[in-house]
Every structure is written in C-alpha cells, then in structure tokens.
Design a protein around this motif. Structure first.
Motif, PDB file in Angstrom:
ATOM      1  N   ASP A  40       0.899  -1.091  -0.023  1.00 39.63           N
ATOM      2  CA  ASP A  40      -0.177   0.182  -0.067  1.00 39.63           C
ATOM      3  C   ASP A  40       0.763   1.336   0.028  1.00 39.63           C
ATOM      4  N   LEU A  41       1.895   1.303   0.723  1.00 41.96           N
ATOM      5  CA  LEU A  41       2.867   2.557   0.735  1.00 41.96           C
ATOM      6  C   LEU A  41       3.462   2.700  -0.703  1.00 41.96           C
ATOM      7  N   LEU A  42       4.040   1.630  -1.111  1.00 46.26           N
ATOM      8  CA  LEU A  42       4.751   1.581  -2.475  1.00 46.26           C
ATOM      9  C   LEU A  42       3.712   1.972  -3.527  1.00 46.26           C
ATOM     10  N   ALA A  43       2.367   1.467  -3.536  1.00 45.90           N
ATOM     11  CA  ALA A  43       1.436   1.750  -4.744  1.00 45.90           C
ATOM     12  C   ALA A  43       1.014   3.321  -4.370  1.00 45.90           C
ATOM     13  N   ALA A  44       0.808   3.854  -2.960  1.00 41.59           N
ATOM     14  CA  ALA A  44       0.172   5.285  -2.743  1.00 41.59           C
ATOM     15  C   ALA A  44       1.575   6.090  -3.292  1.00 41.59           C
ATOM     16  N   VAL A  45       2.893   5.915  -3.101  1.00 35.74           N
ATOM     17  CA  VAL A  45       3.989   6.599  -3.741  1.00 35.74           C
ATOM     18  C   VAL A  45       4.107   6.695  -5.312  1.00 35.74           C
ATOM     19  N   THR A  46       3.904   5.578  -5.668  1.00 35.58           N
ATOM     20  CA  THR A  46       3.772   5.467  -7.175  1.00 35.58           C
ATOM     21  C   THR A  46       2.698   6.335  -7.662  1.00 35.58           C
ATOM     22  N   ARG A  47       1.474   6.295  -7.203  1.00 34.83           N
ATOM     23  CA  ARG A  47       0.410   7.000  -7.737  1.00 34.83           C
ATOM     24  C   ARG A  47       0.811   8.780  -7.692  1.00 34.83           C
ATOM     25  N   LEU A  48       1.455   8.991  -6.553  1.00 34.45           N
ATOM     26  CA  LEU A  48       1.992  10.366  -6.062  1.00 34.45           C
ATOM     27  C   LEU A  48       3.051  10.745  -7.128  1.00 34.45           C
ATOM     28  N   THR A  49       3.816   9.949  -7.320  1.00 37.23           N
ATOM     29  CA  THR A  49       4.841  10.117  -8.527  1.00 37.23           C
ATOM     30  C   THR A  49       4.296  10.273  -9.737  1.00 37.23           C
ATOM     31  N   ALA A  50       3.197   9.661 -10.273  1.00 40.63           N
ATOM     32  CA  ALA A  50       2.897   9.657 -11.551  1.00 40.63           C
ATOM     33  C   ALA A  50       1.738  10.967 -11.541  1.00 40.63           C
ATOM     34  N   GLY A  51       1.639  11.534 -10.632  1.00 38.62           N
ATOM     35  CA  GLY A  51       1.062  12.967 -10.701  1.00 38.62           C
ATOM     36  C   GLY A  51      -0.282  13.058  -9.794  1.00 38.62           C
ATOM     37  N   ALA A  52      -0.636  11.865  -9.028  1.00 34.45           N
ATOM     38  CA  ALA A  52      -1.844  12.058  -8.050  1.00 34.45           C
ATOM     39  C   ALA A  52      -1.568  12.916  -7.280  1.00 34.45           C
ATOM     40  N   THR A  53      -2.680  13.852  -6.886  1.00 31.98           N
ATOM     41  CA  THR A  53      -2.483  15.210  -5.900  1.00 31.98           C
ATOM     42  C   THR A  53      -3.015  14.657  -4.522  1.00 31.98           C
ATOM     43  N   GLU A  54      -3.418  13.479  -4.240  1.00 33.05           N
ATOM     44  CA  GLU A  54      -3.765  13.006  -2.711  1.00 33.05           C
ATOM     45  C   GLU A  54      -3.803  11.519  -2.533  1.00 33.05           C
ATOM     46  N   CYS A  55      -2.877  10.731  -1.697  1.00 30.35           N
ATOM     47  CA  CYS A  55      -2.929   9.359  -1.703  1.00 30.35           C
ATOM     48  C   CYS A  55      -2.907   8.954  -0.171  1.00 30.35           C
ATOM     49  N   ARG A  56      -3.290   7.899   0.128  1.00 28.51           N
ATOM     50  CA  ARG A  56      -2.967   7.409   1.503  1.00 28.51           C
ATOM     51  C   ARG A  56      -2.621   6.278   1.552  1.00 28.51           C
ATOM     52  N   ALA A  57      -1.984   5.619   2.689  1.00 25.85           N
ATOM     53  CA  ALA A  57      -1.664   4.378   2.805  1.00 25.85           C
ATOM     54  C   ALA A  57      -1.845   4.080   4.337  1.00 25.85           C
TER      55      ALA A  57
END
Length: 163
Positions: A40-57
């Motif tokens: 979950d942490l890795l996926a959240a940071v991946t989404r963030l790196t891809a441009g997401a503006t908000e993510c949680r883990a």
C-alpha cells in the motif's frame, strides 16, 4: 526540504517497525502483516509520483492504525502521519505524529532505497519467512519505473547562452 529517510525492519513474525525521519523529527510506527502495508505504501507513492494530488496508505498495528496522508502540489509533497485508535476512523480522529514537506523525487527515492535495503538485508525468501507474505517486488519495480519515467519527462535545462 533536503532530507528524508525511511527504514523498514522486520521485528518479529508478521510485524515490522517503520521509522521515518526528516531534518527536524522522526516517528516510528508498527505494521502487521494482516494488511498489505508495504504494498500500500509503495502503491501510494507510485500514484503520487505519477501525478496524483492526494494518496493514503495505512498500517494496521492491531488495534491502532497508522495512516500516511500524502498531498502533492507541483513537485512538493506534504506528508502527514496519523495515529488512529481504529483503522476505520476518519483522518480528523487521528493524532498527527509526524509531518514534512519534501520534493517528490526525495519521497520516491527514500521509499525505493528503503525497500532496496530490505531486499538486500533479508533476501526475498527470508523476508517471506519473517513477514509471512512475499516481498513487494512488483510494487517496488512499479515505483522505480514510474519515478524514472517522471524524471525523463522533465524538460532539460536550457543551454547556457553563448559568450
């Protein structure tokens, strides 16, 4: 905004201690294998790196939960780490135990380095034996690929004017 460190230590069968620190403070949280905390942490940071503006883990520590809240504006990322009495609670029911503002590259690099070190230290087989689940290789490589591609997509610095 110059330093971010993340450590993931397998502390017992199905348990991990995660330390996160910047130049100002550090926090230690616990994660149980009952959820897919590292994935979950890795996926959240991946989404963030891809441009997401908000993510949680979220890490479950039975019954306490630790929630990572990431907010991105441009290349800046604000990270809040919350302790919640119950994992289903809303963010505003949590207590902030750590926060920082970092560049997205530093966030991605810190998480990649952390899990590269976990793989080096334990090996994927021993990791599975201690954690109870497979090493999150797919998620780690997805983050690494997304991070590299996001760096390649940036425009190069303009050449210096001739003298």
């Amino acid at each position: 905004m110059a330093h971010l460190r993340l450590d993931w230590v397998l502390s017992g069968p199905g348990w991990a201690d995660c330390t996160v620190a910047d130049d100002k403070a550090e926090a230690e949280v616990t994660a149980s294998y009952i959820t897919t905390a590292p994935e979950d942490l890795l996926a959240a940071v991946t989404r963030l790196t891809a441009g997401a503006t908000e993510c949680r883990a979220q890490f479950e520590a039975e019954p306490t939960a630790f929630r990572w809240v990431f907010h991105r504006e441009g290349t800046d990322v604000w990270i809040r780490l919350l302790r919640l009495a119950h994992g289903s609670a809303h963010d505003n029911r949590g207590t902030e135990i750590w926060s920082t503002q970092q560049h997205i590259d530093l966030v991605a690099r810190a998480v990649i380095r952390c899990f590269d070190e976990v793989a080096r230290q334990y090996g994927e087989s021993a990791y599975r034996g201690k954690w109870g689940e497979h090493f999150p290789r797919t998620e780690l490589e997805a983050l690494r690929t997304t991070w590299r591609e996001s760096r390649v997509d940036r425009p190069a610095s303009p050449p210096a004017p001739p003298r």
